[in-house]
Design a protein around this motif. Structure first.
Motif, mmCIF file in Angstrom:
data_model
loop_
_atom_site.group_PDB
_atom_site.id
_atom_site.type_symbol
_atom_site.label_atom_id
_atom_site.label_comp_id
_atom_site.label_asym_id
_atom_site.label_seq_id
_atom_site.Cartn_x
_atom_site.Cartn_y
_atom_site.Cartn_z
ATOM 1 N N LEU A 229 20.403 22.129 -17.819
ATOM 2 C CA LEU A 229 20.909 20.760 -17.903
ATOM 3 C C LEU A 229 20.926 20.229 -19.329
ATOM 4 O O LEU A 229 21.668 19.284 -19.621
ATOM 5 C CB LEU A 229 20.067 19.831 -17.022
ATOM 6 C CG LEU A 229 20.359 19.923 -15.519
ATOM 7 C CD1 LEU A 229 19.336 19.126 -14.732
ATOM 8 C CD2 LEU A 229 21.766 19.421 -15.217
ATOM 9 N N ILE A 230 20.127 20.800 -20.212
ATOM 10 C CA ILE A 230 20.154 20.364 -21.606
ATOM 11 C C ILE A 230 21.562 20.499 -22.175
ATOM 12 O O ILE A 230 22.019 19.666 -22.967
ATOM 13 C CB ILE A 230 19.137 21.176 -22.446
ATOM 14 C CG1 ILE A 230 17.706 20.806 -22.045
ATOM 15 C CG2 ILE A 230 19.337 20.935 -23.936
ATOM 16 C CD1 ILE A 230 16.648 21.668 -22.686
ATOM 17 N N ALA A 344 19.923 10.810 -18.729
ATOM 18 C CA ALA A 344 18.671 10.148 -19.094
ATOM 19 C C ALA A 344 17.471 10.829 -18.444
ATOM 20 O O ALA A 344 16.437 11.031 -19.097
ATOM 21 C CB ALA A 344 18.737 8.673 -18.687
ATOM 22 N N LEU A 345 17.605 11.203 -17.176
ATOM 23 C CA LEU A 345 16.508 11.869 -16.481
ATOM 24 C C LEU A 345 16.236 13.232 -17.105
ATOM 25 O O LEU A 345 15.070 13.637 -17.268
ATOM 26 C CB LEU A 345 16.844 12.022 -15.000
ATOM 27 C CG LEU A 345 15.771 12.661 -14.105
ATOM 28 C CD1 LEU A 345 14.465 11.879 -14.181
ATOM 29 C CD2 LEU A 345 16.259 12.755 -12.665
ATOM 30 N N VAL A 350 12.675 16.562 -20.414
ATOM 31 C CA VAL A 350 12.495 17.442 -21.573
ATOM 32 C C VAL A 350 11.385 16.905 -22.476
ATOM 33 O O VAL A 350 10.557 17.669 -22.986
ATOM 34 C CB VAL A 350 13.814 17.586 -22.353
ATOM 35 C CG1 VAL A 350 13.575 18.256 -23.710
ATOM 36 C CG2 VAL A 350 14.827 18.392 -21.553
ATOM 37 N N TRP A 351 11.353 15.606 -22.653
ATOM 38 C CA TRP A 351 10.303 14.999 -23.471
ATOM 39 C C TRP A 351 8.934 15.243 -22.860
ATOM 40 O O TRP A 351 7.982 15.588 -23.563
ATOM 41 C CB TRP A 351 10.571 13.502 -23.611
ATOM 42 C CG TRP A 351 9.500 12.766 -24.371
ATOM 43 C CD1 TRP A 351 9.223 12.859 -25.703
ATOM 44 C CD2 TRP A 351 8.569 11.811 -23.832
ATOM 45 N NE1 TRP A 351 8.178 12.031 -26.043
ATOM 46 C CE2 TRP A 351 7.754 11.367 -24.908
ATOM 47 C CE3 TRP A 351 8.356 11.283 -22.555
ATOM 48 C CZ2 TRP A 351 6.732 10.437 -24.737
ATOM 49 C CZ3 TRP A 351 7.344 10.353 -22.389
ATOM 50 C CH2 TRP A 351 6.553 9.937 -23.459
ATOM 51 N N ARG A 352 8.801 15.125 -21.552
ATOM 52 C CA ARG A 352 7.526 15.392 -20.894
ATOM 53 C C ARG A 352 7.138 16.868 -21.033
ATOM 54 O O ARG A 352 5.960 17.198 -21.202
ATOM 55 C CB ARG A 352 7.619 15.007 -19.415
ATOM 56 C CG ARG A 352 7.831 13.535 -19.146
ATOM 57 C CD ARG A 352 6.616 12.709 -19.470
ATOM 58 N NE ARG A 352 5.505 12.978 -18.554
ATOM 59 C CZ ARG A 352 4.306 12.414 -18.666
ATOM 60 N NH1 ARG A 352 4.055 11.587 -19.679
ATOM 61 N NH2 ARG A 352 3.346 12.690 -17.802
ATOM 62 N N SER A 372 11.751 10.792 -9.030
ATOM 63 C CA SER A 372 13.076 10.525 -9.611
ATOM 64 C C SER A 372 14.002 11.710 -9.402
ATOM 65 O O SER A 372 15.196 11.546 -9.097
ATOM 66 C CB SER A 372 12.942 10.211 -11.106
ATOM 67 O OG SER A 372 12.168 9.055 -11.311
ATOM 68 N N TRP A 373 13.460 12.921 -9.545
ATOM 69 C CA TRP A 373 14.278 14.114 -9.297
ATOM 70 C C TRP A 373 14.632 14.250 -7.827
ATOM 71 O O TRP A 373 15.741 14.658 -7.483
ATOM 72 C CB TRP A 373 13.540 15.360 -9.789
ATOM 73 C CG TRP A 373 13.726 15.592 -11.248
ATOM 74 C CD1 TRP A 373 13.034 15.006 -12.281
ATOM 75 C CD2 TRP A 373 14.690 16.463 -11.849
ATOM 76 N NE1 TRP A 373 13.504 15.465 -13.482
ATOM 77 C CE2 TRP A 373 14.511 16.367 -13.253
ATOM 78 C CE3 TRP A 373 15.648 17.326 -11.358
ATOM 79 C CZ2 TRP A 373 15.286 17.087 -14.155
ATOM 80 C CZ3 TRP A 373 16.431 18.051 -12.245
ATOM 81 C CH2 TRP A 373 16.243 17.935 -13.629
#
Length: 478
Positions: A229-230, A344-345, A350-352, A372-373
């Motif tokens: 997804l990136i 955004a999700l 990715v940040w987490r 959220s997923w």
């Protein structure tokens, strides 16, 4: 009011909308999931990590379920062209029928032919042959997308010939297949199916992680989805933007409906972008609107000179423009909102991950993120359906844009006959939907079978031997 819904054209349109919307639910997942299956099987062949083999076996079950329902729900769509839309088929069948024929013989048959090997061939063919079969299944599924999008894009921007006495005469098949909308439309849909499948896989993985079942197994699939997804999520937004630009150039009435723009914005005047509105077809205006000044021109990349006007709906007579403006307007915005939420999700997850919060022993601590997923899982279907509503309802009143009207293309059938078939299809699809939910639930509740042994390496039959794969499975985390 009821009489307005009982005319032949409206009922035929409603029936086709039902079959298209319902059928689309299933190939949307299989076309994207096919690519995911290629990835996990490639990782298994490369690493010999048995976890990837178990992923291939588990997700194939959901692929097969969706493939079967997709075939069953797609057949009524094909029959409608000859039954409900005979004048349309007679007018453009030389081209349109050929493109759909390519989809059936070239794409669907490729997928169906190798599906048996992909599902049942683990112990019957060498691993490399099985991998090639999986690739062929994925290619066939996505080749179907290409031919369907080529045919539908031709309805949007007809090319490669001309209408003579109400019949389309093909002069250049390559020009017709590669009409102006085909490439962007195919790429946009290709990424839409892939993104939908990735979020479905990610949502199912999140459900297992929330339940603390097979945490290591599904944290791996969760991260695989995230890596893909990136690239996919931002690229999908970019291609959506390019598609909107094409609509501006080739289908100005559709663009006006997408933006609920009633009055033409003159050249050298920045156009406002409407965030929310209440369009009124009767009053030919928006009774309420929230907009951002000057932004629409920038979104359409008219910022350099602002020398091009943006035509409003009033530039055309009511018979030459879409009537369901509100449906087109809000379908477009729902699609945009879901695509933005997906990006955004993905970024937040990715940040987490970068902060080390997605390790198998810690991933359950991200309850709000996993929820959220789980919520995002079905949103891709909604976005795809909304995109097709914009694409097809926004094209009205034309079935072939600018050339052939929808009202001229429907068969002259008694409304009662169409209502009967429509009711039958609704009942049949309701049964299919319940069956899919039932069997899908059983597959998910059962979970992956982590006791499946690695398939043996099959040697040529004349040696009459089966040599097992002796390479040890890797235990490292993805």
């Amino acid at each position: 009011m009821l009489d307005a819904w009982l005319d032949t054209v409206t009922l035929s349109r409603l029936q086709f909308a039902l079959t298209a919307i319902f059928h689309m639910l299933w190939p949307v997942l299989t076309t994207g999931m096919g690519i995911y299956l290629v990835i996990v099987e490639a990782l298994w062949l490369k690493t010999r990590n048995i976890t990837y083999y178990h992923h291939a076996r588990f997700w194939t079950k959901l692929y097969l379920l969706n493939f079967g329902i997709g075939v069953a729900t797609g057949l009524p769509m094909a029959f409608q062209f000859g039954l409900n839309w005979a004048p349309f088929s007679e007018a453009v069948g030389d081209l349109f029928g050929t493109l759909l024929g390519f989809e059936g013989t070239m794409a669907f048959m490729l997928e169906a032919s190798f599906l048996g090997i992909m599902v049942f061939g683990w112990e019957r063919v060498p691993p490399l042959v099985h991998f090639v079969a999986t690739i062929c299944v994925a290619i066939g599924a996505n080749l179907s997308t290409f031919w369907i999008l080529s045919a539908n894009s031709w309805l949007q921007t007809p090319a490669g010939g001309m209408f003579t006495n109400g019949k389309f005469i093909v002069q250049d098949y390559f020009q017709a297949i590669g009409n102006p909308f085909t490439l962007n439309s195919f790429l946009h849909m290709f990424l839409a199916t892939l993104e939908t499948a990735l979020f479905v896989i990610g949502g199912i993985s999140a459900w297992y992680l929330l339940k603390k079942r097979d945490t290591e197994f599904f944290s791996r699939s969760f991260k695989l989805v995230l890596v893909a997804l990136i690239a996919v999520a931002p690229l999908q937004i970019f291609l959506g933007h390019l598609s909107a630009e094409q609509v501006y150039h080739y289908q100005p009435t559709k663009l006006a409906a997408m933006e609920a723009l009633w009055e033409t914005v003159p050249a050298h005047t920045p156009a406002d972008w409407s965030i929310l509105a209440l369009p009124s077809n009767k009053l030919e205006k928006n009774t309420w609107e929230l907009k951002v000044p000057g932004v629409l021109s920038y979104l359409l990349e008219l910022k350099s000179t602002l020398d091009a006007p943006i035509q409003g709906l009033k530039e055309w007579s009511p018979n030459d423009r879409p009537k369901m403006v509100g449906m087109v307007y809000y379908s477009f915005r729902i699609m945009i909102a879901i695509g933005t939420f997906f990006a955004a999700l993905m970024g937040l997850t990715v940040w987490r991950w970068w902060r080390g919060k997605l390790a198998p022993e810690l991933i359950n601590e991200n309850k709000w993120l996993l929820l959220s997923w789980l919520f995002a899982g079905p949103l891709g279907y909604i976005a795809v359906e909304c995109g097709w509503i914009v694409r097809c309802v926004g094209r009205q009143p034309w079935i072939v844009y600018g050339e052939l009207r929808t009202v001229e293309s429907a068969s002259d059938l008694p409304p009662g006959v169409i209502l009967f078939s429509l009711s039958g299809l609704m009942l049949m699809y309701a049964i299919f939907f319940v069956m899919t939910l039932y069997f899908g639930k059983k597959i998910i509740q059962k979970g992956p079978d982590l006791t499946l042994p690695v398939p043996r390496m099959v040697v040529p039959s004349d040696s009459a031997q089966h040599i097992p794969d002796q390479r040890p499975a890797e235990t490292g985390q993805f």
